[in-house]
Design a protein around this motif. Structure first.
Motif, PDB file in Angstrom:
ATOM      1  N   PHE A  77      30.991 -77.031   8.749  1.00  0.00           N
ATOM      2  CA  PHE A  77      32.046 -76.081   8.410  1.00  0.00           C
ATOM      3  C   PHE A  77      31.718 -74.713   9.012  1.00  0.00           C
ATOM      4  N   ARG A  78      30.459 -74.311   8.928  1.00  0.00           N
ATOM      5  CA  ARG A  78      30.060 -73.029   9.518  1.00  0.00           C
ATOM      6  C   ARG A  78      30.232 -73.042  11.037  1.00  0.00           C
ATOM      7  N   ILE A  79      29.967 -74.184  11.659  1.00  0.00           N
ATOM      8  CA  ILE A  79      30.179 -74.304  13.106  1.00  0.00           C
ATOM      9  C   ILE A  79      31.672 -74.137  13.417  1.00  0.00           C
ATOM     10  N   HIS A  80      32.517 -74.760  12.604  1.00  0.00           N
ATOM     11  CA  HIS A  80      33.972 -74.616  12.803  1.00  0.00           C
ATOM     12  C   HIS A  80      34.406 -73.167  12.587  1.00  0.00           C
ATOM     13  N   LEU A  81      33.788 -72.477  11.631  1.00  0.00           N
ATOM     14  CA  LEU A  81      34.116 -71.062  11.421  1.00  0.00           C
ATOM     15  C   LEU A  81      33.705 -70.210  12.621  1.00  0.00           C
ATOM     16  N   LEU A  82      32.561 -70.519  13.192  1.00  0.00           N
ATOM     17  CA  LEU A  82      32.129 -69.797  14.398  1.00  0.00           C
ATOM     18  C   LEU A  82      33.121 -70.036  15.537  1.00  0.00           C
ATOM     19  N   ALA A  83      33.532 -71.286  15.705  1.00  0.00           N
ATOM     20  CA  ALA A  83      34.538 -71.594  16.727  1.00  0.00           C
ATOM     21  C   ALA A  83      35.832 -70.846  16.440  1.00  0.00           C
ATOM     22  N   THR A  84      36.186 -70.736  15.167  1.00  0.00           N
ATOM     23  CA  THR A  84      37.398 -70.003  14.772  1.00  0.00           C
ATOM     24  C   THR A  84      37.313 -68.549  15.215  1.00  0.00           C
ATOM     25  N   VAL A  85      36.177 -67.922  14.950  1.00  0.00           N
ATOM     26  CA  VAL A  85      35.999 -66.516  15.340  1.00  0.00           C
ATOM     27  C   VAL A  85      36.099 -66.371  16.851  1.00  0.00           C
ATOM     28  N   LEU A  86      35.476 -67.284  17.593  1.00  0.00           N
ATOM     29  CA  LEU A  86      35.522 -67.221  19.059  1.00  0.00           C
ATOM     30  C   LEU A  86      36.952 -67.408  19.580  1.00  0.00           C
ATOM     31  N   VAL A  87      37.678 -68.360  19.005  1.00  0.00           N
ATOM     32  CA  VAL A  87      39.052 -68.622  19.458  1.00  0.00           C
ATOM     33  C   VAL A  87      39.961 -67.445  19.124  1.00  0.00           C
ATOM     34  N   ILE A  88      39.827 -66.894  17.928  1.00  0.00           N
ATOM     35  CA  ILE A  88      40.655 -65.742  17.554  1.00  0.00           C
ATOM     36  C   ILE A  88      40.341 -64.550  18.454  1.00  0.00           C
ATOM     37  N   ALA A 124      39.166 -64.671  21.541  1.00  0.00           N
ATOM     38  CA  ALA A 124      39.743 -64.975  22.854  1.00  0.00           C
ATOM     39  C   ALA A 124      41.255 -64.790  22.826  1.00  0.00           C
ATOM     40  N   GLY A 125      41.885 -65.203  21.745  1.00  0.00           N
ATOM     41  CA  GLY A 125      43.341 -65.048  21.623  1.00  0.00           C
ATOM     42  C   GLY A 125      43.761 -63.594  21.628  1.00  0.00           C
ATOM     43  N   LEU A 126      42.986 -62.753  20.957  1.00  0.00           N
ATOM     44  CA  LEU A 126      43.295 -61.318  20.949  1.00  0.00           C
ATOM     45  C   LEU A 126      43.100 -60.708  22.333  1.00  0.00           C
ATOM     46  N   VAL A 127      42.009 -61.085  22.995  1.00  0.00           N
ATOM     47  CA  VAL A 127      41.731 -60.553  24.340  1.00  0.00           C
ATOM     48  C   VAL A 127      42.809 -60.996  25.326  1.00  0.00           C
ATOM     49  N   MET A 128      43.229 -62.244  25.224  1.00  0.00           N
ATOM     50  CA  MET A 128      44.206 -62.792  26.173  1.00  0.00           C
ATOM     51  C   MET A 128      45.656 -62.568  25.731  1.00  0.00           C
ATOM     52  N   GLN A 129      45.820 -61.874  24.630  1.00  0.00           N
ATOM     53  CA  GLN A 129      47.146 -61.506  24.127  1.00  0.00           C
ATOM     54  C   GLN A 129      48.095 -62.704  24.051  1.00  0.00           C
ATOM     55  N   LEU A 130      47.740 -63.652  23.190  1.00  0.00           N
ATOM     56  CA  LEU A 130      48.578 -64.825  23.011  1.00  0.00           C
ATOM     57  C   LEU A 130      49.952 -64.441  22.485  1.00  0.00           C
ATOM     58  N   SER A 131      50.928 -65.239  22.852  1.00  0.00           N
ATOM     59  CA  SER A 131      52.276 -65.032  22.334  1.00  0.00           C
ATOM     60  C   SER A 131      52.341 -65.513  20.888  1.00  0.00           C
TER      61      SER A 131
END
Length: 119
Positions: free
Chosen positions: A27-38, A40-47
């Motif tokens: 679960f902690r690994i999934h949370l880390l992936a969540t932080v990384l994806v969010i 990246a999404g902010l940096v790449m300005q997702l729609s």
């Protein structure tokens, strides 16, 4: 009195989330992936639509991991000894997490690859 029961239910739910974070490495690994994806999404300005897919994918993985952990803990409580039928149930619930994580990865690739490549 109803409001008190709702806040108690929320407290139990929050305790469950804290418990899974503290006790489950995956679960902690999934949370880390969540932080990384969010991030990246902010940096790449997702729609807005891209965010919807990402949020559903992340939420699905985290929920499935919680259910998997609950199933494993319940089986361990009911019968601490290894039982072949309990193993099948645990394997099935772990498989559900894996399938959900694969689906989330595919969604992430569909959303992020065009932004990375510049399409």
């Amino acid at each position: 009195m109803k409001d008190n029961r709702k806040s108690i239910g929320f407290k139990y739910a929050w305790n469950g989330i804290i418990s899974v974070v503290r006790s489950e490495r995956n679960f902690r690994i999934h949370l880390l992936a969540t932080v990384l994806v969010i991030t990246a999404g902010l940096v790449m300005q997702l729609s807005q639509v891209e965010w919807l897919f990402i949020v559903v994918a992340i939420g699905s993985v985290l929920v499935t991991e919680c259910v998997n952990s609950a199933i494993e803990k319940m089986l361990d409580y009911l019968n601490p000894e290894i039982h072949p039928k309990a193993k099948v149930v645990k394997d099935l619930s772990a498989g559900a997490v894996l399938l959900c994580a694969i689906m989330a990865t595919v969604i992430g690739l569909i959303v992020f690859i065009p932004k990375i490549v510049g399409i």
